[in-house]
Design a protein around this motif. Structure first.
Motif, PDB file in Angstrom:
ATOM      1  N   ALA A 263      67.814 -25.226 -52.801  1.00  0.00           N
ATOM      2  CA  ALA A 263      67.429 -26.599 -53.110  1.00  0.00           C
ATOM      3  C   ALA A 263      68.607 -27.545 -52.947  1.00  0.00           C
ATOM      4  N   VAL A 264      68.298 -28.761 -52.487  1.00  0.00           N
ATOM      5  CA  VAL A 264      69.278 -29.845 -52.452  1.00  0.00           C
ATOM      6  C   VAL A 264      68.592 -31.105 -52.963  1.00  0.00           C
TER       7      VAL A 264
ATOM      8  N   THR B 180      70.758 -33.441 -45.968  1.00  0.00           N
ATOM      9  CA  THR B 180      70.185 -32.443 -46.872  1.00  0.00           C
ATOM     10  C   THR B 180      69.522 -31.313 -46.093  1.00  0.00           C
ATOM     11  N   ILE B 181      68.736 -31.676 -45.086  1.00  0.00           N
ATOM     12  CA  ILE B 181      68.022 -30.677 -44.295  1.00  0.00           C
ATOM     13  C   ILE B 181      69.012 -29.773 -43.554  1.00  0.00           C
ATOM     14  N   SER B 182      70.093 -30.369 -43.074  1.00  0.00           N
ATOM     15  CA  SER B 182      71.113 -29.572 -42.375  1.00  0.00           C
ATOM     16  C   SER B 182      71.706 -28.515 -43.288  1.00  0.00           C
TER      17      SER B 182
ATOM     18  N   VAL C 240      76.178 -19.754 -49.230  1.00  0.00           N
ATOM     19  CA  VAL C 240      76.662 -21.140 -49.295  1.00  0.00           C
ATOM     20  C   VAL C 240      78.100 -21.215 -48.786  1.00  0.00           C
ATOM     21  N   GLU C 241      78.928 -20.303 -49.261  1.00  0.00           N
ATOM     22  CA  GLU C 241      80.335 -20.287 -48.852  1.00  0.00           C
ATOM     23  C   GLU C 241      80.478 -19.961 -47.367  1.00  0.00           C
ATOM     24  N   THR C 242      79.698 -18.989 -46.911  1.00  0.00           N
ATOM     25  CA  THR C 242      79.773 -18.559 -45.516  1.00  0.00           C
ATOM     26  C   THR C 242      79.259 -19.641 -44.580  1.00  0.00           C
ATOM     27  N   ALA C 243      78.156 -20.274 -44.940  1.00  0.00           N
ATOM     28  CA  ALA C 243      77.581 -21.330 -44.099  1.00  0.00           C
ATOM     29  C   ALA C 243      78.545 -22.499 -43.958  1.00  0.00           C
ATOM     30  N   ALA C 244      79.201 -22.859 -45.045  1.00  0.00           N
ATOM     31  CA  ALA C 244      80.158 -23.971 -45.013  1.00  0.00           C
ATOM     32  C   ALA C 244      81.301 -23.679 -44.046  1.00  0.00           C
ATOM     33  N   LYS C 245      81.771 -22.434 -44.040  1.00  0.00           N
ATOM     34  CA  LYS C 245      82.880 -22.063 -43.154  1.00  0.00           C
ATOM     35  C   LYS C 245      82.444 -22.029 -41.694  1.00  0.00           C
TER      36      LYS C 245
ATOM     37  N   ASP D 260      79.814 -29.397 -45.561  1.00  0.00           N
ATOM     38  CA  ASP D 260      79.880 -29.210 -47.008  1.00  0.00           C
ATOM     39  C   ASP D 260      78.515 -28.758 -47.523  1.00  0.00           C
ATOM     40  N   CYS D 261      78.428 -27.527 -48.006  1.00  0.00           N
ATOM     41  CA  CYS D 261      77.164 -26.973 -48.513  1.00  0.00           C
ATOM     42  C   CYS D 261      77.147 -26.887 -50.037  1.00  0.00           C
ATOM     43  N   SER D 262      78.117 -27.541 -50.681  1.00  0.00           N
ATOM     44  CA  SER D 262      78.237 -27.422 -52.140  1.00  0.00           C
ATOM     45  C   SER D 262      77.063 -28.031 -52.894  1.00  0.00           C
ATOM     46  N   SER D 263      76.262 -28.863 -52.222  1.00  0.00           N
ATOM     47  CA  SER D 263      75.096 -29.470 -52.883  1.00  0.00           C
ATOM     48  C   SER D 263      73.932 -28.501 -53.022  1.00  0.00           C
TER      49      SER D 263
END
Length: 211
Positions: free
Chosen positions: A31-32, A48-50, A121-126, A131-134
């Motif tokens: 969720a975002v 958000t969708i990204s 979340v961590e892997t996708a951000a890298k 920024d996937c922290s949301s």
């Protein structure tokens, strides 16, 4: 065979064009949260969708890497969904999209636990360099609802919602939309590929028996 949620749970994703009452099971989601006009080009909603899809596909493709998820099986990423509301508005006012609040979600397979989610979340951000922290891991208990398949543009939804409202009124139910139980949409069409007149959207509202 690759597991497809839409095909395996047709009662949740492929309702008829007529209202039907359903008890929705508890489900986990990526969720975002956000607010504002979802049609704004390169706006918050598009970002958000990204994020949602970056995390969703990292989980889906995890079996090809070193990280292993217990009881994993191959699956089709479920459709994009959204819970929507506007402060101090009963129902939805499509003429004032700037006031929208949303929780955009993609369903998670039951085998995905919160530790797996955090890894994704961590892997996708890298990997995606965004920024996937949301992104949040949330559990939703919808329970008793009415739903229908809406065909056409989003702005035409009030006509379909009116059909739902008349149905529940005639069958001893009433809407139970609150700050915890929200207007829910499931998007089955790609707006980039289909004409608005052919868009398919599941509309789902929480209901309760009239006392």
């Amino acid at each position: 065979m690759i597991f497809d949620f839409k095909k395996e749970y047709k009662e949740l994703y492929m309702p008829k064009k007529e209202p039907e009452i359903i008890t929705v099971p508890t489900m986990n989601y990526i969720a975002v949260r956000g607010k504002g006009n979802p049609n704004e080009k390169d706006g918050v909603y598009q970002q958000t969708i990204s994020v949602l899809y970056a995390v969703a596909y990292t989980l889906k493709m995890s079996y090809k890497g070193e990280y292993k998820i217990d009881r994993f099986f191959e699956y089709v990423v479920p459709p994009l969904e959204g819970f929507w509301w506007q402060n101090n508005v009963e129902g939805v006012d499509y003429s004032n999209k700037d006031n929208f609040h949303w929780i955009s979600v993609i369903r998670l397979p039951d085998f995905v636990k919160e530790t797996d989610f955090n890894w994704a979340v961590e892997t996708a951000a890298k990997k995606k360099k965004i920024d996937c922290s949301s992104a949040e891991f949330i559990t939703v208990h919808e329970g008793l609802c009415i739903q229908i398949m809406h065909i056409g543009p989003f702005d035409d939804e009030p006509t379909t919602v009116a059909i739902m409202d008349e149905y529940i009124k005639s069958n001893g139910f009433e809407n139970d939309i609150t700050d915890k139980r929200l207007h829910h949409e499931i998007y089955l069409s790609d707006p980039r590929k289909a004409m608005p007149a052919k868009w398919k959207t599941v509309i789902r509202h929480p209901i309760r028996k009239v006392k």
